[in-house]
Design a protein around this motif. Structure first.
Motif, PDB file in Angstrom:
ATOM      1  N   PRO A  84       0.835  -1.206   0.000  1.00 10.99           N
ATOM      2  CA  PRO A  84       0.000   0.000   0.000  1.00 10.99           C
ATOM      3  C   PRO A  84       0.869   1.254   0.000  1.00 10.99           C
ATOM      4  N   ILE A  85       0.342   2.337  -0.580  1.00 14.05           N
ATOM      5  CA  ILE A  85       1.135   3.556  -0.693  1.00 14.05           C
ATOM      6  C   ILE A  85       1.453   4.161   0.666  1.00 14.05           C
ATOM      7  N   TRP A  86       0.597   3.941   1.662  1.00 12.80           N
ATOM      8  CA  TRP A  86       0.842   4.540   2.975  1.00 12.80           C
ATOM      9  C   TRP A  86       1.925   3.788   3.745  1.00 12.80           C
ATOM     10  N   GLU A  87       2.481   2.736   3.167  1.00 13.35           N
ATOM     11  CA  GLU A  87       3.575   2.028   3.808  1.00 13.35           C
ATOM     12  C   GLU A  87       4.893   2.782   3.643  1.00 13.35           C
ATOM     13  N   SER A  88       4.957   3.715   2.706  1.00 11.64           N
ATOM     14  CA  SER A  88       6.189   4.482   2.526  1.00 11.64           C
ATOM     15  C   SER A  88       6.207   5.671   3.484  1.00 11.64           C
ATOM     16  N   GLU A  89       7.375   5.925   4.036  1.00  5.54           N
ATOM     17  CA  GLU A  89       7.535   7.010   5.005  1.00  5.54           C
ATOM     18  C   GLU A  89       7.237   8.372   4.378  1.00  5.54           C
ATOM     19  N   GLU A  90       7.591   8.556   3.109  1.00 10.25           N
ATOM     20  CA  GLU A  90       7.350   9.842   2.449  1.00 10.25           C
ATOM     21  C   GLU A  90       5.856  10.152   2.391  1.00 10.25           C
ATOM     22  N   TRP A  91       5.049   9.143   2.043  1.00 10.38           N
ATOM     23  CA  TRP A  91       3.618   9.357   1.939  1.00 10.38           C
ATOM     24  C   TRP A  91       3.044   9.708   3.313  1.00 10.38           C
ATOM     25  N   LEU A  92       3.472   8.994   4.336  1.00 13.99           N
ATOM     26  CA  LEU A  92       2.969   9.256   5.681  1.00 13.99           C
ATOM     27  C   LEU A  92       3.316  10.666   6.142  1.00 13.99           C
ATOM     28  N   LYS A  93       4.562  11.096   5.898  1.00 15.82           N
ATOM     29  CA  LYS A  93       4.968  12.438   6.318  1.00 15.82           C
ATOM     30  C   LYS A  93       4.149  13.513   5.624  1.00 15.82           C
ATOM     31  N   GLU A  94       3.808  13.273   4.354  1.00 14.36           N
ATOM     32  CA  GLU A  94       3.099  14.296   3.592  1.00 14.36           C
ATOM     33  C   GLU A  94       1.598  14.325   3.882  1.00 14.36           C
ATOM     34  N   PHE A  95       0.974  13.161   4.022  1.00 18.05           N
ATOM     35  CA  PHE A  95      -0.488  13.119   4.071  1.00 18.05           C
ATOM     36  C   PHE A  95      -1.100  12.743   5.415  1.00 18.05           C
ATOM     37  N   ALA A  96      -0.402  12.004   6.251  1.00 14.13           N
ATOM     38  CA  ALA A  96      -0.984  11.558   7.508  1.00 14.13           C
ATOM     39  C   ALA A  96      -0.923  12.664   8.559  1.00 14.13           C
ATOM     40  N   LYS A  97      -1.988  12.753   9.348  1.00 19.71           N
ATOM     41  CA  LYS A  97      -2.048  13.732  10.434  1.00 19.71           C
ATOM     42  C   LYS A  97      -2.086  12.977  11.757  1.00 19.71           C
ATOM     43  N   PRO A  98      -1.631  13.603  12.825  1.00 23.78           N
ATOM     44  CA  PRO A  98      -1.796  12.965  14.136  1.00 23.78           C
ATOM     45  C   PRO A  98      -3.276  12.731  14.422  1.00 23.78           C
ATOM     46  N   LEU A  99      -3.583  11.732  15.218  1.00 19.58           N
ATOM     47  CA  LEU A  99      -4.957  11.344  15.484  1.00 19.58           C
ATOM     48  C   LEU A  99      -5.791  12.498  16.037  1.00 19.58           C
ATOM     49  N   ALA A 100      -5.216  13.297  16.899  1.00 20.26           N
ATOM     50  CA  ALA A 100      -5.956  14.413  17.497  1.00 20.26           C
ATOM     51  C   ALA A 100      -6.349  15.451  16.446  1.00 20.26           C
ATOM     52  N   GLN A 101      -5.539  15.597  15.406  1.00 19.91           N
ATOM     53  CA  GLN A 101      -5.830  16.581  14.360  1.00 19.91           C
ATOM     54  C   GLN A 101      -6.722  16.017  13.263  1.00 19.91           C
ATOM     55  N   SER A 102      -6.734  14.706  13.088  1.00 23.23           N
ATOM     56  CA  SER A 102      -7.492  14.130  11.972  1.00 23.23           C
ATOM     57  C   SER A 102      -8.994  14.215  12.203  1.00 23.23           C
TER      58      SER A 102
END
Length: 156
Positions: free
Chosen positions: A107-125
Motif C-alpha cells: 500500500p502507498i501509505w507504507e512508505s515514510e514519504e507518503w505518511l509524512k506528507e499526508f498523515a495527520k496525528p490522530l488528534a488533528q485528523s
C-alpha cells in the motif's frame, strides 16, 4: 558516490544461465577492469524455506566497475558474446523506476514519504465524529453527533 556516476560504471548483464554465479561473472568481467561489486538478484519464490545453495537467480546480473571506461570496455567486448552456452546482452545499467507495478502489492501509505506528507496525528485528523459535527455546523457537539450516528447504524 553520486547516483548518476554510479550508473555509468554499472553494467547490466542479461541472459545468464542457471549455472552462472557471482564468481563466474567476476572472473569473466574482471578482464576489463577493477570490479567494485557483482550482484545477481535472486528469483522471487513462494516458499521461504528453500536451501540457499539451491536458490535460482532471475537471469541477469549487475557489475559495477571503478571507472566508466572499464564499464564501456566490458559492454563493447561482451555484448552478444557467449558465457557457458548462453548469449549475453550487456549494456549500461539504468536506474530502477519506482512505479506501482514494481513496488509489488504494498500500500502507498507504507512508505515514510507518503505518511509524512499526508498523515495527520490522530488528534488533528478528527475522525468520523468531527467530520459529522463540521457538516452539522456544531463543532462542540461532536460527541453527541457521534453517538447519534452509532444509534442510526444499529437501527439499519
Amino acid at each position: 558516490m553520486e547516483e548518476g556516476t554510479k550508473t555509468k560504471k554499472t553494467v547490466f548483464v542479461g541472459g545468464i544461465g542457471d549455472s552462472v554465479d557471482e564468481a563466474a561473472i567476476y572472473e569473466t568481467f574482471s578482464t576489463f577492469g577493477d570490479i567494485l561489486e557483482v550482484q545477481i538478484p535472486p528469483a522471487q519464490t513462494q516458499t521461504h524455506q528453500q536451501d540457499t545453495r539451491a536458490q535460482k537467480h532471475r537471469g541477469f546480473a549487475f557489475v559495477t566497475y571503478t571507472s566508466a571506461g572499464d564499464a564501456q570496455d566490458a559492454i563493447d567486448n561482451m555484448d552478444l558474446n557467449e558465457l557457458r552456452g548462453r548469449v549475453l546482452r550487456v549494456n549500461l545499467a539504468r536506474p530502477q523506476k519506482l512505479t506501482a507495478a514494481t513496488s509489488g502489492n504494498r500500500p502507498i501509505w507504507e512508505s515514510e514519504e507518503w505518511l509524512k506528507e499526508f498523515a495527520k496525528p490522530l488528534a488533528q485528523s478528527g475522525g468520523v465524529g468531527a467530520r459529522a459535527a463540521i457538516r452539522a455546523g456544531a463543532p462542540e457537539s461532536a460527541e453527541a453527533e457521534n453517538k447519534d450516528e452509532d444509534e442510526d447504524a444499529m437501527e439499519e
